[in-house]
Design a protein around this motif. Sequence first.
Motif, mmCIF file in Angstrom:
data_model
loop_
_atom_site.group_PDB
_atom_site.id
_atom_site.type_symbol
_atom_site.label_atom_id
_atom_site.label_comp_id
_atom_site.label_asym_id
_atom_site.label_seq_id
_atom_site.Cartn_x
_atom_site.Cartn_y
_atom_site.Cartn_z
ATOM 1 N N ASN A 64 0.817 -1.214 0.000
ATOM 2 C CA ASN A 64 0.000 0.000 0.000
ATOM 3 C C ASN A 64 0.850 1.263 0.000
ATOM 4 O O ASN A 64 0.559 2.220 -0.710
ATOM 5 C CB ASN A 64 -0.921 0.004 1.225
ATOM 6 N N VAL A 65 1.924 1.273 0.810
ATOM 7 C CA VAL A 65 2.753 2.475 0.896
ATOM 8 C C VAL A 65 3.437 2.777 -0.431
ATOM 9 O O VAL A 65 3.622 3.945 -0.796
ATOM 10 C CB VAL A 65 3.790 2.346 2.031
ATOM 11 N N HIS A 66 3.799 1.734 -1.182
ATOM 12 C CA HIS A 66 4.397 1.939 -2.502
ATOM 13 C C HIS A 66 3.389 2.562 -3.462
ATOM 14 O O HIS A 66 3.731 3.444 -4.260
ATOM 15 C CB HIS A 66 4.886 0.601 -3.081
ATOM 16 N N TYR A 67 2.165 2.097 -3.372
ATOM 17 C CA TYR A 67 1.147 2.622 -4.279
ATOM 18 C C TYR A 67 0.728 4.032 -3.883
ATOM 19 O O TYR A 67 0.440 4.874 -4.744
ATOM 20 C CB TYR A 67 -0.065 1.684 -4.312
ATOM 21 N N LEU A 68 0.730 4.328 -2.591
ATOM 22 C CA LEU A 68 0.423 5.687 -2.142
ATOM 23 C C LEU A 68 1.490 6.674 -2.615
ATOM 24 O O LEU A 68 1.189 7.827 -2.945
ATOM 25 C CB LEU A 68 0.311 5.726 -0.615
ATOM 26 N N GLN A 111 -0.739 12.694 -8.598
ATOM 27 C CA GLN A 111 -1.622 13.796 -8.237
ATOM 28 C C GLN A 111 -0.914 15.132 -8.406
ATOM 29 O O GLN A 111 -1.519 16.132 -8.786
ATOM 30 C CB GLN A 111 -2.109 13.629 -6.801
ATOM 31 N N LYS A 112 0.395 15.126 -8.140
ATOM 32 C CA LYS A 112 1.181 16.355 -8.257
ATOM 33 C C LYS A 112 1.527 16.692 -9.705
ATOM 34 O O LYS A 112 1.553 17.864 -10.084
ATOM 35 C CB LYS A 112 2.472 16.203 -7.437
ATOM 36 N N ASP A 113 1.776 15.660 -10.518
ATOM 37 C CA ASP A 113 2.324 15.897 -11.856
ATOM 38 C C ASP A 113 1.383 15.575 -13.014
ATOM 39 O O ASP A 113 1.698 15.871 -14.159
ATOM 40 C CB ASP A 113 3.607 15.075 -12.047
ATOM 41 N N SER A 114 0.237 14.928 -12.731
ATOM 42 C CA SER A 114 -0.653 14.518 -13.807
ATOM 43 C C SER A 114 -2.003 15.210 -13.681
ATOM 44 O O SER A 114 -2.256 15.957 -12.738
ATOM 45 C CB SER A 114 -0.844 12.989 -13.789
ATOM 46 N N SER A 115 -2.868 14.902 -14.629
ATOM 47 C CA SER A 115 -4.202 15.499 -14.619
ATOM 48 C C SER A 115 -5.061 14.860 -13.532
ATOM 49 O O SER A 115 -4.795 13.742 -13.077
ATOM 50 C CB SER A 115 -4.876 15.302 -15.980
ATOM 51 N N GLN A 116 -6.090 15.559 -13.119
ATOM 52 C CA GLN A 116 -7.017 15.018 -12.130
ATOM 53 C C GLN A 116 -7.697 13.766 -12.664
ATOM 54 O O GLN A 116 -7.941 12.806 -11.916
ATOM 55 C CB GLN A 116 -8.071 16.072 -11.769
ATOM 56 N N SER A 133 -8.206 7.859 -12.228
ATOM 57 C CA SER A 133 -8.164 6.543 -12.876
ATOM 58 C C SER A 133 -7.152 5.614 -12.219
ATOM 59 O O SER A 133 -7.230 4.391 -12.363
ATOM 60 C CB SER A 133 -7.813 6.692 -14.361
ATOM 61 N N ALA A 134 -6.183 6.191 -11.474
ATOM 62 C CA ALA A 134 -5.148 5.391 -10.820
ATOM 63 C C ALA A 134 -5.578 4.894 -9.445
ATOM 64 O O ALA A 134 -4.938 3.996 -8.881
ATOM 65 C CB ALA A 134 -3.861 6.212 -10.686
ATOM 66 N N LEU A 135 -6.639 5.444 -8.900
ATOM 67 C CA LEU A 135 -7.071 5.072 -7.554
ATOM 68 C C LEU A 135 -7.540 3.618 -7.510
ATOM 69 O O LEU A 135 -8.323 3.186 -8.349
ATOM 70 C CB LEU A 135 -8.213 5.986 -7.087
ATOM 71 N N PRO A 136 -7.069 2.844 -6.535
ATOM 72 C CA PRO A 136 -7.585 1.478 -6.365
ATOM 73 C C PRO A 136 -9.072 1.496 -6.020
ATOM 74 O O PRO A 136 -9.575 2.469 -5.427
ATOM 75 C CB PRO A 136 -6.762 0.919 -5.203
ATOM 76 N N ASP A 137 -9.755 0.437 -6.358
ATOM 77 C CA ASP A 137 -11.168 0.316 -6.039
ATOM 78 C C ASP A 137 -11.292 -0.266 -4.636
ATOM 79 O O ASP A 137 -11.198 -1.476 -4.433
ATOM 80 C CB ASP A 137 -11.853 -0.590 -7.063
#
Length: 417
Positions: A105-109, A116-121, A126-130
Amino acid sequence: MMRIASVYLLGALVLLTTACKKNKRPDSGHIGKNSTATGIAYNAKEGFSTPKSFKGQPTGPNLVYIEGGRFVMGSLEEDVAGVHDNVERTVTVQSFFMDETEIANVHYLEYLYAVQKDSSQEFYESALPDTTVWAGEMAFNDTYVDQYLRYPGFRMYPVVGVSWVQAQDYSAWRTGAVNNDLARKATSGGKKGGRKKKGEEAATDATAEAASKQYSGGRAAIETGYVLPNYRLPTEAEWEYAAKALIGTQYLDENQSNQRIYPWDGSSMRKSSGKKKGTMLANYKRGRGDYAGIAGKTNDGAIITDEVYSYPPNDFGLYNMAGNVNEWVWDVYRPTTFQTFNDLNPVRRDGYLDDEKNYGKKDNNSLLDNRTRVYKGGSWADIAYWLAPGTRRYMDQDSATATIGFRCSMIASGRKR
């Protein structure tokens, strides 16, 4: 006389050493100062630049070297489902690197923070886990829905609710993040504020000079040797080869004393000897309603997933290649894959020689198409059968569950280790 003999012997050794040096042929590790094809000096101020010596591909963060070789791919257990999609076949897999643990989890966070800092919202979302993969109408798993991904107590637990596509996106980001850091360290002495001090080797290396000129946006040219190949999902063959870890059954020359049903010796799910005899070797479901045993004497110590360094590693040094979470692999699923793929570095990229139209998904006769991906390894919610490396299942590449995570692989380029 003894002194004269010693002088002659010393002279002979010097001549022999000189001759050996002159006769030494260049190899990928030491190519010499000048090109053997043109005679032009490497690392010249103007012209082609490449390191004079190369110690070999460095081992990237969290990776373990897996020496390639041949093995029998497929299931060694009875085909209880009767699908015959994992029949045995001998193949050879090249050497490669693989994560010693599942992505936590910490790697994915860390990844989510970066995008979130460098890409579009839109991409961030779309990268958020379900996290709703934990939800159940007839089960009280609400705490996992809210807490599992982000609460610090779960930091080193494997990330779940990630689709095959999201795992691929993570691998691409990780490649850039690692290589950016490697290039920066190589061209600035490991510090953001400038190059190494005068007298330090890297500062006087012409290759580092060339790399710094090519260092743009955090990436050095691949010819410099300062960057790694891409992180990616392992192929099914790589994953199965690494899980079986048959290097531990080697007996004289190329003979192996036995095959393996699981990533360890024997057919038991418990350690068979030593101080920890009787302890569980993996996190899995023993039977209906039994996820961890009884309080005070839990059999595997985990009701759901467990930390990524839990349970003994296999003979390659890889943790949880059976149980904890299933893991995505690169391959498209086909039941006939073992009959058609190459026997050297096999992979199925699409429906080649087994077209998706043959399965009738459009008519709802099948779930198979070119978006159906393989996952392997068994999970905290699976019985022991699915922990055998040869077993295989599939799911759509955009789907996710609470029982599937992933780890990354990387090619081992060039020289043997």
